[in-house]
Design an enzyme around this catalytic site. Structure first.
Site, short mmCIF file in Angstrom:
data_model
loop_
_atom_site.label_atom_id
_atom_site.label_comp_id
_atom_site.label_asym_id
_atom_site.label_seq_id
_atom_site.Cartn_x
_atom_site.Cartn_y
_atom_site.Cartn_z
N GLU A 78 0.84 -1.20 0.00
CA GLU A 78 0.00 0.00 0.00
C GLU A 78 0.88 1.25 0.00
O GLU A 78 2.05 1.19 0.41
CB GLU A 78 -0.87 -0.04 1.27
CG GLU A 78 -1.82 1.11 1.41
CD GLU A 78 -2.88 0.89 2.51
OE1 GLU A 78 -2.73 -0.06 3.30
OE2 GLU A 78 -3.84 1.68 2.56
N ASN A 225 -12.33 -1.44 -0.83
CA ASN A 225 -11.63 -2.05 0.30
C ASN A 225 -12.31 -1.64 1.61
O ASN A 225 -12.63 -0.46 1.79
CB ASN A 225 -10.17 -1.56 0.33
CG ASN A 225 -9.47 -1.92 1.62
OD1 ASN A 225 -9.12 -3.08 1.85
ND2 ASN A 225 -9.27 -0.93 2.50
N GLU A 226 -12.52 -2.58 2.47
CA GLU A 226 -13.08 -2.31 3.81
C GLU A 226 -14.19 -1.26 3.73
O GLU A 226 -14.14 -0.23 4.40
CB GLU A 226 -11.98 -1.90 4.80
CG GLU A 226 -10.98 -3.02 5.01
CD GLU A 226 -10.08 -2.87 6.23
OE1 GLU A 226 -10.06 -1.80 6.87
OE2 GLU A 226 -9.37 -3.85 6.55
N GLU A 347 -6.08 -9.49 3.44
CA GLU A 347 -5.25 -8.79 4.45
C GLU A 347 -5.17 -9.67 5.67
O GLU A 347 -6.19 -9.96 6.31
CB GLU A 347 -5.84 -7.42 4.82
CG GLU A 347 -5.54 -6.35 3.77
CD GLU A 347 -5.95 -4.95 4.19
OE1 GLU A 347 -5.83 -4.62 5.39
OE2 GLU A 347 -6.38 -4.19 3.31
N GLN A 396 2.20 -6.26 5.35
CA GLN A 396 2.42 -5.87 3.97
C GLN A 396 3.86 -6.20 3.60
O GLN A 396 4.69 -6.36 4.50
CB GLN A 396 2.16 -4.40 3.80
CG GLN A 396 0.73 -3.99 4.18
CD GLN A 396 0.38 -2.58 3.71
OE1 GLN A 396 1.15 -1.89 3.06
NE2 GLN A 396 -0.82 -2.12 4.09
O1 AHR Z 1 -2.86 -2.82 6.19
C1 AHR Z 1 -3.16 -1.64 6.84
C2 AHR Z 1 -4.63 -1.27 6.77
O2 AHR Z 1 -5.38 -2.22 7.46
C3 AHR Z 1 -5.25 -1.26 5.40
O3 AHR Z 1 -5.04 -0.09 4.74
C4 AHR Z 1 -6.69 -1.46 5.69
O4 AHR Z 1 -7.38 -2.08 4.65
C5 AHR Z 1 -6.69 -2.25 6.98
O5 AHR Z 1 -7.54 -1.72 7.92
#
Ligand code: AHR
Length: 545
Positions: A78, A225-226, A347, A396
């Site tokens: 990210e 996302n989310e 994730e 990540q």
């Molecule tokens: O990985 C960090 C964050 O965690 C991401 O941006 C989000 O999707 C999650 O809450």
């Protein structure tokens, strides 16, 4: 009683003396016995503490059915902290060796673990990213504020072309996450056209003008996302409708079929999965995602220098992933018994307090043997459920959360988690083998206990059987007896990752403190595999003809 005769007196004095001597002797005897008992007990206890645990299992090497998609071993990067900038991207003018602005050392390390896909640009960042800001001459690209991650200025120098160039160098499938939260249907639709259309159209022309003649043919595409949180705080019903709309205009161009992924649940929000499985037509959704971090959100704790209680707690939370996965899978099974919709665990990983003195918005944390165990256990769980889980992405790749790689200026190091991905790559696209654990042992801490061993097994296309095993006990080795049925392999190989302390890690001063070594602790006789797994270890065993 009258006066004692002198004879009697003498007799009494003698008796008293004898009694005194006996009492003294008895006392000494007691002390002696007690000491003996103490020593015996402490010796026995010490021995018991060092004694190995044991486990028994049967592996059916001839009964495999489902393939472990290599995409379970995917990654996530990210625009956050130093994942992209300084992690991958240093720019063409950097003195750090690079190809088209991308660090050579990082590409080489990730190619070694066969990185199968890479998710980008977020995360929360994805739902405030406007892709058109990240194309064209870099000096002309508009800047923006990265509001989620440290409030820093994002200069958009790493955009669509740079990301797809990175994927080309890594020989990996791009997995792009589009903006639903603050973007429009038109914006997302044009991004797909820009990337994938091979004819004459405004977007294809713009791409060509920016130096890319041919479309890239991106396949994996997430629609937001989310969206229950940073991606728009939507209800599942509202998001399901939005998904149907956005997904409609993410077109297939040429022969390229987009594999669209709906933004899934947070941890145990089973209602989110239920509503999406019910409301989104399955032909419109290749996958449904899920996010789960191994963390205590209210008290994350440090990545190193933690007490045993923290070691236990993190592994306990990691083992709970199994139940969460199974409950989401059960719901999906209810609506999709043929398992056409993939569960995309895009994730996952550990989340601790940031390293002291670092930007709290950059999520930089150390990585220890404890993280290696979390990776090993989580990947074993995913392998075991490969009939439903077709893709996953650890959060990540570089310098953020449970990272595989740290960079510092021109230096780079590999974390214990990287080594687990290296050891587990043997499972990529191999056939999952059924494992029946007949007996496990436990790691007891205070009044709680955890099963010490986790395992998964597969057979590759050359017939080699691979087992990946973890022993999470912090101080006891585990003796494993495994019957390998339906195989006549006889040659053994293996790799072992372990460490002396629970928080052992790699630093730029000592970058190879935790690294895999050849595993010599196994024997195979008449299809019975015996292996001694050291305390807090991840082991990969290969059995070949
Ligand atoms: O990985 C960090 C964050 O965690 C991401 O941006 C989000 O999707 C999650 O809450």
């Amino acid at each position: 009683m009258g006066k004692e005769s002198s004879v009697m007196k003498q007799y009494h004095v003698k008796c008293i003396k004898i009694n005194k001597i006996s009492t003294m002797k008895l006392n000494r005897l007691h002390v002696f016995l007690a000491a003996g008992l103490f020593l015996t007990f402490s010796f026995a206890y010490g021995q018991a503490d060092k004694q190995s645990l044991s486990a028994k299992m049967v592996i059916n090497a001839d009964l495999g059915k489902d393939v472990i998609s290599r995409h379970i071993y995917g990654h996530f990067s990210e625009h956050l902290g130093h994942c992209i900038y300084g992690g991958y991207w240093v720019g063409e003018d950097s003195e750090i060796p690079n190809t088209n602005g991308i660090r050579n050392d990082v590409v080489e390390a990730l190619k070694k673990i066969n990185i199968p896909n890479l998710r980008w640009p977020g995360g929360c960042f994805a739902d405030e990213y406007h892709w058109m800001d990240g194309i064209g001459p870099r000096s002309e690209r508009p800047k923006m504020v990265n509001t989620h991650w440290g409030g820093v200025t994002e200069d958009n120098s790493f955009g669509t072309h740079e990301f797809l160039e990175l994927c080309r160098q890594l020989n990996t499938e791009p997995y792009i996450c589009g903006n639903v939260g603050s973007g429009t249907v038109e914006e997302m639709s044009k991004w797909v056209e820009y990337i994938n259309f091979d004819g004459i159209s405004p977007m294809a022309e713009m791409r060509k003008k920016n130096g890319q003649e041919k479309p890239w043919g991106v396949k994996y595409w997430a629609v937001g996302n989310e969206n229950w949180g940073c991606g728009g705080n939507m209800t599942p019903e509202f998001y399901a409708d939005q998904y149907r709309r956005y997904a409609t205009f993410c077109r297939n161009y040429g022969g390229n079929n987009l594999l669209k992924v709906a933004g899934g649940a947070n941890v145990d929000d089973y209602n989110w999965t239920e509503v999406l499985m019910k409301k989104i037509p399955h032909w419109q959704m290749w996958g449904l995602s899920l996010h789960h971090y191994t963390t205590d959100w209210w008290n994350k704790g440090p990545a190193t220098g933690f007490p045993e209680s923290r070691y236990f707690d993190v592994l306990d939370r990691c083992l709970k992933i199994e139940k969460v996965l199974d409950r989401h899978i059960n719901i999906m099974d209810k609506y999709d018994p043929e398992k056409r919709v993939a569960l995309v665990f895009d994730e996952w990983g550990t989340w601790y307090d940031v390293e002291p003195g670092t930007n709290p918005g950059f999520l930089f944390q150390q990585n220890t043997i404890r993280d290696a165990l979390v990776a090993g256990i989580s990947l074993n769980y995913m392998n075991q459920r490969c009939d439903r889980i077709k893709m996953a992405n650890i959060a990540q790749t570089i310098n953020v959360l449970q990272a595989l790689i740290f960079t510092k200026d021109d230096k780079m190091l590999l974390t214990p988690t990287y080594h687990v991905f290296d050891m587990y790559k043997v499972h990529q696209d191999a056939t999952l083998l059924p494992v029946n654990v007949l007996q496990n042992s436990y790691y007891e801490y205070e009044k709680s206990k955890l099963p010490a061993l986790s395992v998964s097994a597969s057979k590759d296309k050359n017939g080699a059987v691979h087992l990946t095993i973890t022993n999470l006990h912090p101080s006891k080795k585990l003796t494993l007896n495994a019957e390998i049925r339906g195989s006549n392999g006889s040659s053994l190989n293996g790799m072992l990752l372990t460490a002396e302390t629970m928080d052992a890690c790699n630093t730029f001063e000592n970058p190879e403190h935790v690294k895999p070594v050849k595993f010599n602790g196994a024997t195979l006789k008449n299809n019975i595999l015996t292996a001694e797994l050291p305390a807090k270890s991840v082991v990969m065993i290969e059995i070949k003809q």
